[in-house]
Design an enzyme around this catalytic site. Structure first.
Site, PDB file in Angstrom:
ATOM      1  N   PRO A  25       0.784  -1.241   0.000  1.00  0.00           N
ATOM      2  CA  PRO A  25       0.000   0.000   0.000  1.00  0.00           C
ATOM      3  C   PRO A  25       0.817   1.293   0.000  1.00  0.00           C
ATOM      4  CG  PRO A  25       0.028  -0.934   2.190  1.00  0.00           C
ATOM      5  CD  PRO A  25       0.754  -1.907   1.299  1.00  0.00           C
ATOM      6  N   CYS A  26       1.529   1.543  -1.085  1.00  0.00           N
ATOM      7  CA  CYS A  26       2.273   2.800  -1.188  1.00  0.00           C
ATOM      8  C   CYS A  26       1.319   3.993  -1.259  1.00  0.00           C
ATOM      9  CB  CYS A  26       3.242   2.778  -2.360  1.00  0.00           C
ATOM     10  SG  CYS A  26       2.517   2.366  -3.935  1.00  0.00           S
TER      11      CYS A  26
END
Length: 177
Positions: free
Chosen positions: A141-142
């Site tokens: 989850p950047c």
């Protein structure tokens, strides 16, 4: 200087649609190697071919189940299915990506905080580069990383998608999911 990724191992890919537009999932023997998002399915198809030489489309029950699992990650990020992943990157990138996976759903951190979290407070730009190199949209989850001033910064798959994901996560967590 850009880091070189190890040779990709994906041999098959699936194309489909999600709440975020077109989605391409690249898979190999070790699991999912890439989840890419975009507006244009044809462009994603070409990205798959360019990123993974020799890759070919796959259809059937396993492909349908894999695509459904990825779509579930997008639709319900607070309860993602357990996906078998092939995470390919440099040691530093993998360290950053592991730290990203530890950020709780519905929360954000800054690039500066993430660099400190991995013990490299002077590597803020390198952390941002590792986020940009992430091929596994949503499952690494950047999108949960923001600027120090709280604003959204660039996102490989588009800032609008980043905003949608963050809003979706916050709404899901607020409703007790």
């Amino acid at each position: 200087m850009k880091s070189q990724l190890p040779t990709a191992t994906a041999t098959q890919f699936i194309m489909g649609q999600s709440a975020l537009g077109a989605v391409m999932v690249a898979m190999g023997e070790g699991g999912i190697a890439a989840i890419m998002l975009g507006d244009d399915p044809e462009a994603l198809h070409h990205t798959a071919l360019d990123s993974f030489p020799g890759i070919h489309p796959v259809h059937g029950e396993m492909a349908d189940r894999t695509l459904a699992a990825v779509q579930a990650c997008i639709d319900t990020p607070w309860a993602p299915p357990d996906l078998k992943l092939t995470i390919q990157g440099t040691s530093f990138q993998q360290q950053v990506w592991q730290a990203l996976r530890a950020i709780p759903c519905g929360t954000t951190t800054t690039y500066t905080e993430l660099a400190a979290r991995i013990g490299r407070p002077g590597a803020v730009r390198a952390v941002a580069g590792a986020c940009a190199a992430n091929r596994l949209a949503v499952v690494i989850p950047c999108h949960r990383v923001i600027r120090s001033d709280g604003s959204l910064s660039g996102y490989r798959w588009g800032v609008g998608r980043k905003q949608w994901l963050l809003e979706r996560e916050r709404a899901g967590m607020a409703s007790g999911r």
